[in-house]
Scaffold this motif. Structure first.
Motif, short mmCIF file in Angstrom:
data_model
loop_
_atom_site.label_atom_id
_atom_site.label_comp_id
_atom_site.label_asym_id
_atom_site.label_seq_id
_atom_site.Cartn_x
_atom_site.Cartn_y
_atom_site.Cartn_z
N SER A 1 1.28 -0.90 -0.51
CA SER A 1 0.52 -0.33 -0.22
C SER A 1 1.21 0.99 0.27
N ALA A 2 2.07 1.09 0.78
CA ALA A 2 2.55 2.32 1.05
C ALA A 2 3.29 2.84 -0.83
N LEU A 3 4.27 1.60 -1.28
CA LEU A 3 4.48 2.10 -2.40
C LEU A 3 3.55 2.85 -3.91
N GLU A 4 2.39 2.01 -3.08
CA GLU A 4 1.20 2.72 -4.42
C GLU A 4 1.45 3.53 -4.05
N ARG A 5 0.76 4.32 -2.27
CA ARG A 5 0.24 5.56 -2.43
C ARG A 5 1.70 6.22 -2.59
N LEU A 6 2.83 6.34 -2.95
CA LEU A 6 4.31 6.94 -3.50
C LEU A 6 4.77 7.05 -4.52
N GLY A 7 3.24 6.37 -5.03
CA GLY A 7 3.90 6.63 -7.05
C GLY A 7 4.34 5.00 -7.33
N TYR A 8 4.68 4.27 -6.65
CA TYR A 8 5.16 3.29 -7.07
C TYR A 8 4.58 2.03 -7.55
N ALA A 9 3.34 2.03 -7.63
CA ALA A 9 2.77 0.89 -8.26
C ALA A 9 3.00 0.02 -9.70
N ALA A 10 3.54 0.94 -10.51
CA ALA A 10 4.32 0.06 -11.31
C ALA A 10 5.14 -0.81 -11.13
N TYR A 11 5.64 -0.86 -9.69
CA TYR A 11 6.51 -2.17 -9.31
C TYR A 11 5.50 -3.31 -8.64
N LEU A 12 3.78 -2.98 -8.00
CA LEU A 12 3.47 -3.99 -7.29
C LEU A 12 3.67 -5.00 -7.41
N ASP A 13 3.71 -5.65 -8.96
CA ASP A 13 3.46 -6.13 -9.66
C ASP A 13 5.13 -7.63 -9.03
N ASP A 14 5.60 -6.77 -9.94
CA ASP A 14 7.05 -7.86 -8.91
C ASP A 14 7.23 -7.45 -7.93
N CYS A 15 6.77 -6.85 -6.75
CA CYS A 15 6.62 -7.01 -5.29
C CYS A 15 6.02 -8.22 -5.29
N ARG A 16 4.54 -8.58 -5.82
CA ARG A 16 4.18 -9.47 -5.15
C ARG A 16 4.74 -10.88 -5.39
N SER A 17 5.19 -10.97 -6.82
CA SER A 17 6.05 -11.98 -7.06
C SER A 17 7.35 -12.08 -6.14
N VAL A 18 7.90 -11.43 -5.81
CA VAL A 18 9.26 -11.67 -4.71
C VAL A 18 7.89 -11.98 -2.98
N LEU A 19 7.78 -11.12 -3.59
CA LEU A 19 6.67 -11.82 -1.90
C LEU A 19 6.38 -13.05 -1.58
N GLN A 20 5.53 -14.13 -2.98
CA GLN A 20 5.25 -14.72 -3.09
C GLN A 20 6.16 -15.99 -3.18
N GLU A 21 7.16 -15.84 -3.44
CA GLU A 21 8.63 -16.53 -3.19
C GLU A 21 9.03 -16.52 -2.63
N CYS A 22 9.06 -15.32 -1.49
CA CYS A 22 9.74 -16.06 -0.21
C CYS A 22 9.07 -16.51 0.67
N LYS A 23 7.37 -17.06 0.42
CA LYS A 23 6.35 -17.40 1.40
C LYS A 23 7.14 -18.43 0.76
N THR A 24 7.04 -18.92 -0.33
CA THR A 24 7.23 -20.49 -0.47
C THR A 24 8.59 -21.13 -0.64
N GLU A 25 9.39 -20.29 -0.35
CA GLU A 25 10.51 -20.28 0.42
C GLU A 25 10.79 -20.95 1.50
N ALA A 26 10.02 -19.74 2.92
CA ALA A 26 9.68 -20.00 4.18
C ALA A 26 8.94 -21.31 3.97
N VAL A 27 8.32 -21.51 3.56
CA VAL A 27 7.47 -23.21 3.31
C VAL A 27 7.81 -24.54 3.15
N ARG A 28 9.25 -23.91 2.24
CA ARG A 28 10.27 -25.01 2.15
C ARG A 28 10.83 -25.40 3.02
N ARG A 29 11.83 -24.22 3.63
CA ARG A 29 12.45 -23.95 4.98
C ARG A 29 11.51 -25.04 6.36
#
Length: 162
Positions: free
Chosen positions: A76-104
């Motif tokens: 939400s902070a990224l979007e409010r600050l005008g970085y909405a173009a990066y949200l998809d990339d950030c969500r993708s990285v977040l999903q990778e982190c969650k997947t890695e945490a589950v694997r560990r």
């Protein structure tokens, strides 16, 4: 005033680690030499950007009367600050982190997933230790016998020559 800062680091120490920054630069620009001044500028920009996003995420968190900043607050902070173009990339990285945490987590519970009771695992471990001790004992015994045989042979040879 010093008491208020106890347990907190000064702003100079709240930066991206230089090793991590150098690694990122090397990965992103493998065939480019980056001057130390430029590295320092990039480090300062990274630090300032992180502070900006963290402050905005904290405001979002406070508005929702939450005490912990969550990934959604950061997005939400990224979007409010005008970085909405990066949200998809950030969500993708977040999903990778969650997947890695589950694997560990799964990897750390590997023994629990075997289906063998802890008592049986301990019994197997003790049996393996006994087996290793016997192997070591036999190896030591062979070395000892060989050494004694060599000494005995040398003593016999010495007495023959005398």
């Amino acid at each position: 005033m010093a008491e208020a800062n106890q347990g907190q680091q000064p702003d100079e120490e709240l930066t991206v680690p230089r090793a991590a920054l150098n690694k990122m630069i090397k990965e992103l620009l493998p065939h480019t030499r980056v001057a130390n001044d430029a590295r320092e500028l990039i480090l300062n920009c990274c630090t300032e950007f992180i502070h900006l996003i963290a402050s905005e995420a904290n405001e979002v968190c406070n508005k929702q009367t939450k005490k912990t900043i969550s990934p959604d607050h950061v997005l939400s902070a990224l979007e409010r600050l005008g970085y909405a173009a990066y949200l998809d990339d950030c969500r993708s990285v977040l999903q990778e982190c969650k997947t890695e945490a589950v694997r560990r987590r799964k990897k750390s519970h590997r023994l629990e997933n075997l289906g063998i009771p802890e008592e049986e695992l301990l019994r197997q471990q003790e049996a393996l230790f006994e087996e290793v001790c016997m192997v070591v004992y036999h190896a030591f015994f062979k070395i000892l016998c060989s050494t004694l045989l060599n000494y005995y042979t040398q003593i016999r040879l010495c007495t023959v020559y005398l």
